[in-house]
Design a protein around this motif. Structure first.
Motif, PDB file in Angstrom:
ATOM      1  N   TRP A 270      49.463  42.734  29.278  1.00 54.85           N
ATOM      2  CA  TRP A 270      50.592  43.652  30.164  1.00 54.85           C
ATOM      3  C   TRP A 270      51.785  43.680  30.210  1.00 54.85           C
ATOM      4  O   TRP A 270      52.707  42.890  29.599  1.00 54.85           O
TER       5      TRP A 270
ATOM      6  N   LEU B 139      50.294  38.199  34.340  1.00 54.53           N
ATOM      7  CA  LEU B 139      48.952  38.873  35.221  1.00 54.53           C
ATOM      8  C   LEU B 139      48.252  37.053  35.512  1.00 54.53           C
ATOM      9  O   LEU B 139      47.749  36.565  34.502  1.00 54.53           O
TER      10      LEU B 139
ATOM     11  N   ARG C 136      45.580  36.595  37.401  1.00 54.44           N
ATOM     12  CA  ARG C 136      44.695  37.167  37.619  1.00 54.44           C
ATOM     13  C   ARG C 136      43.618  38.641  36.892  1.00 54.44           C
ATOM     14  O   ARG C 136      45.070  40.108  36.757  1.00 54.44           O
ATOM     15  N   LYS C 137      42.301  38.857  36.427  1.00 55.80           N
ATOM     16  CA  LYS C 137      42.512  39.988  35.608  1.00 55.80           C
ATOM     17  C   LYS C 137      43.247  41.316  37.220  1.00 55.80           C
ATOM     18  O   LYS C 137      42.243  40.978  38.214  1.00 55.80           O
ATOM     19  N   PRO C 138      43.285  42.880  36.934  1.00 54.13           N
ATOM     20  CA  PRO C 138      42.928  43.537  38.053  1.00 54.13           C
ATOM     21  C   PRO C 138      42.178  44.058  38.408  1.00 54.13           C
ATOM     22  O   PRO C 138      40.690  44.066  37.592  1.00 54.13           O
TER      23      PRO C 138
ATOM     24  N   VAL D 157      48.395  45.685  39.298  1.00 56.97           N
ATOM     25  CA  VAL D 157      48.946  43.656  40.050  1.00 56.97           C
ATOM     26  C   VAL D 157      48.450  43.293  41.484  1.00 56.97           C
ATOM     27  O   VAL D 157      49.528  43.708  42.392  1.00 56.97           O
TER      28      VAL D 157
ATOM     29  N   SER E 285      48.630  40.639  42.768  1.00 52.99           N
ATOM     30  CA  SER E 285      49.768  39.643  43.579  1.00 52.99           C
ATOM     31  C   SER E 285      50.446  40.453  44.098  1.00 52.99           C
ATOM     32  O   SER E 285      51.536  39.411  44.632  1.00 52.99           O
TER      33      SER E 285
ATOM     34  N   GLU F 170      42.689  39.404  32.519  1.00 51.09           N
ATOM     35  CA  GLU F 170      44.477  39.251  32.312  1.00 51.09           C
ATOM     36  C   GLU F 170      45.109  38.569  31.601  1.00 51.09           C
ATOM     37  O   GLU F 170      46.266  38.816  32.059  1.00 51.09           O
TER      38      GLU F 170
END
Length: 441
Positions: A97, A101, A103-105, A119, A121, A412
């Motif tokens: 990415w 990240l 966590r994964k999208p 994203v 977050s 992620e």
């Protein structure tokens, strides 16, 4: 000894009749004999029937792409189709990415050579143009609590959950003009899809009796439609402003109720009940469950899938709006799934092909809905056990996405992309996304 090209000397009309006994694979082989034969076996009267069949398989003739544009290269389209059917891409690439990240999208999508992901977050969506390498960030600073993305060749739609949790806040952009739209729909468990300029919010069968909603982006108007308790397939014809819905109960799935609705007014136009055309080799329908994946529309045809929960055997539903007909196909893959793990993700690459990613074994199962054939390919055939997607994580939680040109798996850490179109193999840098992103609000 002099060589005399008998085939090359035949009249074109006779050649067309002779070639009628060959399949596309034979045509491609003959194109490789010589330059003269390549010219002969590439002429429009000879290859047009084969290319039209292949283009229909890819969905190109139903998505507004002229079939005439492809009448010059049978070999490329043959390789494209063969690669899709057997999970043999012309190119693979891994991309981390653009920024780390946590966590994964929630969503990873690919449409019209654009990769789209969220994203969480930062409550933003990003679009990475695979053809140009450019990245854009799409933000609505007035909304929070990201939920889902929907992408088409013209629009990006972001669904947010409102703080009161009783409705979803919607933001859409025209990705070409940057024009922005906002609206909202009541909050409920839904499957989201977009057809033309119509965004469809279809209720999940597990949620009880609920209406569907259609957001007309051209008018920026949300229309409530009907009440559906066991919605299995939903087709929208954007040109006719018609929504066609099919309901069948999980415990009595052989009986189908079909209704047609006006998207403009929400009025019921037609209703009928009929027996589902079950294939003769299909077992008795029981414990029918619906996949989370939304319906996928190709031109005037829409596909959806359910499955026998105990046997993991998919049921594929296809509705043809042009002839108003619902058909059913069944693939008995219980042995493959049970033998190799039961956690998987799936995506339609064409209306004829479903790619199912087995997370436990990192394998891809390709199902040809038309023929019932299946192909199993290891995901890690080129990277081995040190594949970057699992190198730093034990959580095999992935997004699976794609269309007829691209198949992808993401978490992620990053994503792996498989490219199938021989004429579209972009030179993506393995180091990741390098362009300075454009920010759109």
């Amino acid at each position: 000894m002099m060589y005399y090209d008998i085939v090359g000397s035949l009249p074109l009309e006779l050649l067309v009749q002779i070639v009628g006994y060959l399949d596309l694979k034979d045509i491609v082989r003959n194109q490789r004999v010589s330059k003269r034969w390549r010219t002969i076996f590439s002429c429009e009267p000879i290859i047009s029937p084969f290319l039209r069949e292949t283009l229909a398989f890819l969905g190109l003739d139903e998505d507004g792409v002229s079939t005439d544009v492809a009448m010059v290269d049978a070999m490329s389209y043959f390789q494209w189709r063969h690669g899709l059917e057997h999970a043999q891409p012309v190119k693979k690439v891994f991309l981390p990415w653009r920024k780390p990240l946590f966590r994964k999208p929630e969503e990873t999508l690919c449409h019209s050579r654009r990769l789209c992901y969220d994203v969480v977050s930062h409550n933003e969506a990003e679009i990475f143009d695979l053809a140009t390498g450019k990245t854009s960030i799409w933000i609505d600073p007035t909304k929070t609590v990201f939920r889902r993305l929907v992408l088409s060749d013209q629009y990006l739609v972001v669904i947010f959950r409102a703080w009161t949790f009783d409705y979803h806040a919607l933001t859409a952009w025209n990705i070409h003009t940057k024009e922005k739209f906002s609206n909202n729909v009541p909050a409920f468990g839904a499957r989201y899809t977009i057809v033309g300029d119509k965004v469809v919010f279809a209720p999940s069968p597990q949620r009880g009796s609920l209406p569907a909603y259609v957001w007309d982006l051209a008018m920026n108007h949300v229309q409530e439609i009907g009440n559906f308790s066991n919605l299995r397939l939903c087709h929208v014809d954007a040109a006719d402003n018609i929504l066609v819905a099919f309901e069948c109960k999980a415990d009595q799935p052989s009986e189908v109720q079909q209704t047609k609705w006006s998207i403009t007014t929400g009025d019921l136009l037609e209703k009928k009940v009929f027996a589902l055309p079950i294939p003769t080799d299909c077992p008795v329908f029981t414990n029918l469950e619906l996949f989370r994946n939304p319906c996928r529309t190709y031109g005037r045809k829409t596909v959806a899938q359910s499955m026998f929960w105990n046997d993991h055997a998919p049921i594929y539903l296809e509705y043809d709006y042009a002839i108003d007909q619902l058909s059913v196909r069944w693939i008995d893959n219980a042995e493959v799934i049970s033998r190799r793990g039961q956690i998987y993700r799936c995506v339609y690459l064409t209306r004829n092909l479903v790619y199912r990613f087995l997370t436990e074994t990192m394998e891809v199962v390709v199902y040809n809905i038309t023929t019932g054939a299946e192909t199993l390919q290891p995901m890690l055939s080129e990277q081995g056990e040190q594949h970057p997607l699992i190198r730093d994580t034990e959580r095999r939680n992935f997004n699976v996405f794609g269309d007829r040109e691209v198949f992808g798996v993401a978490n992620e850490i990053g994503l792996e992309l498989w490219f199938f179109n021989p004429k579209f193999t972009p030179d993506l840098i393995p180091g990741g996304f390098i362009s300075v992103p454009e920010v759109v609000k």
